[in-house]
Design a protein around this motif. Structure first.
Motif, PDB file in Angstrom:
ATOM      1  N   ASP A  44      10.668 -22.091  -2.394  1.00  0.00           N
ATOM      2  CA  ASP A  44      11.320 -20.826  -2.718  1.00  0.00           C
ATOM      3  C   ASP A  44      10.754 -19.728  -1.815  1.00  0.00           C
ATOM      4  N   LEU A  91      10.956 -16.569  -2.027  1.00  0.00           N
ATOM      5  CA  LEU A  91      10.417 -15.447  -2.792  1.00  0.00           C
ATOM      6  C   LEU A  91       8.978 -15.703  -3.223  1.00  0.00           C
ATOM      7  N   GLN A 140       6.866 -15.163  -0.123  1.00  0.00           N
ATOM      8  CA  GLN A 140       6.811 -13.729   0.154  1.00  0.00           C
ATOM      9  C   GLN A 140       5.796 -13.039  -0.758  1.00  0.00           C
ATOM     10  N   SER A 141       5.883 -13.313  -2.040  1.00  0.00           N
ATOM     11  CA  SER A 141       4.977 -12.673  -2.997  1.00  0.00           C
ATOM     12  C   SER A 141       3.525 -13.060  -2.738  1.00  0.00           C
ATOM     13  N   THR A 160       9.470 -10.432   4.753  1.00  0.00           N
ATOM     14  CA  THR A 160      10.912 -10.402   4.518  1.00  0.00           C
ATOM     15  C   THR A 160      11.553 -11.655   5.093  1.00  0.00           C
ATOM     16  N   THR A 161      12.766 -11.924   4.661  1.00  0.00           N
ATOM     17  CA  THR A 161      13.540 -13.001   5.263  1.00  0.00           C
ATOM     18  C   THR A 161      13.965 -12.586   6.664  1.00  0.00           C
ATOM     19  N   GLU A 207      16.853 -10.066   6.547  1.00  0.00           N
ATOM     20  CA  GLU A 207      16.435  -8.721   6.172  1.00  0.00           C
ATOM     21  C   GLU A 207      15.660  -8.059   7.306  1.00  0.00           C
TER      22      GLU A 207
END
Length: 338
Positions: free
Chosen positions: A221, A223, A226-227, A243-244, A247
């Protein structure tokens, strides 16, 4: 009969119809070009990879990150590879007006992280094994007629050599791209070459890494990664923003402002202005032909026929102008795309 009258009215006073056609041509051409640019930007964002994340400074893209961050991020679950990207910002010495993007990258993880890139000439192995080598895009190589083994002198602006000479790179490979998100007008070279030059005093410039590219494993995932990365450096020394790829590209484009909205606004303004210009021209044409309409009514023409002739003349001029604009657009499609 009405069609013959229509053509006679158009050809009888050629200056005004030609000016009207020209106005419509300009309007439609500008709108199609602006829409094409907007669609191209959207297509670039849509084609961005879902398994690549970009890590930059939370302060600004112009603030470099410490090199030590790479080793720390490698411990995050789901990250398969990390590739440094450092904007170089030099200028081609043999063409002072010619600017193209140059990036310092890690050859070991660069190629495997971008499957949309394929080698069209030369050898990526030669590029990876040669310290001062570079790899360039097909469009860039065609623009300057570059060949494998050719020397490319790049004058430093952000990173300058202390002796004042340009940086010299040898082309070892030429790549092609099958995705609009990966441009063929870029040059890549070894980050280690740039780093060693700075450390040994052969060059001057900012220390660190502009962006870290993270390739995440299948099924991970984004996200979660990222986190994890953002939290890892929450307390510094330099906070990051992960960021992706889509983005990141969107933010890069937005540095110039909201380009798509601006282009749509300009296109709408052009269409609005030309619409009323053409409308005013046709209203003047109708007033000037009051006598002709009276003669036609006296000869037995109906209101529908006379109105149809005026409307038909307007539609005909607009269709011709739009057709010319589309033809010009198709003729310059390939040069504009390049």
């Amino acid at each position: 009969m009405p069609w013959k009258l229509l053509w006679r009215k158009v050809l009888g006073h050629p200056v005004r119809p030609l000016l009207t056609i020209g106005a419509v041509t300009v309007a439609v051409f500008l709108i199609t070009v602006l829409q094409a640019v907007t669609a191209g930007l959207s297509r670039t964002l849509d084609a961005s990879s879902a398994n690549r994340l970009l890590v930059q400074s939370a302060v600004s893209l112009y603030v470099d990150l410490p090199l030590s961050y790479q080793q720390k991020m490698a411990s995050v679950d789901g990250i398969e590879a990390i590739c440094k990207w450092q904007w170089f910002g030099g200028r081609y010495e043999q063409d002072k007006g010619g600017f193209f993007p140059q990036f310092a990258i890690d050859p070991e993880t660069f190629m495997v992280s971008y499957p949309e890139m394929s080698i069209a000439a030369g050898s990526y192995e030669d590029f990876a094994s040669t310290r001062t080598a570079c790899i360039v895009g097909r469009q860039l190589a065609d623009k300057y007629d570059w060949q494998i083994g050719q020397n490319v002198p790049i004058g430093g602006t952000i990173f300058t050599r202390t002796d004042g000479t340009p940086w010299n790179f040898t082309i070892k490979a030429i790549y092609e791209s099958n995705s609009p998100s990966f441009d063929e007008q870029q040059m890549f070279f070894h980050y280690s070459y740039l780093r060693e030059s700075l450390e040994q005093g052969g060059a001057a410039g900012p220390d660190g890494v502009g962006v870290f590219m993270l390739r995440i494993s299948s099924g991970t995932d984004p996200l979660v990664v990222q986190s994890a990365v953002d939290e890892m450096f929450q307390n510094g020394p330099q906070r990051v923003q992960t960021t992706t790829e889509a983005e990141f590209n969107r933010q890069f484009i937005s540095m110039l402002g909201d380009v798509p909205s601006l282009l749509r606004l300009v296109g709408g303004a052009v269409l609005f202005a030309i619409f009323f210009a053409v409308l005013n021209t046709m209203m003047l044409t109708g007033r000037e032909r009051t006598r002709d309409i009276g003669v036609m009514k006296a000869l037995g023409f109906t209101n529908r026929t006379t109105a149809g002739l005026l409307i038909g003349e307007s539609v005909l001029l607009c269709v011709i102008g739009a057709g010319v604009a589309i033809g010009i657009g198709l003729a310059i499609e390939q040069p504009l795309a390049a």
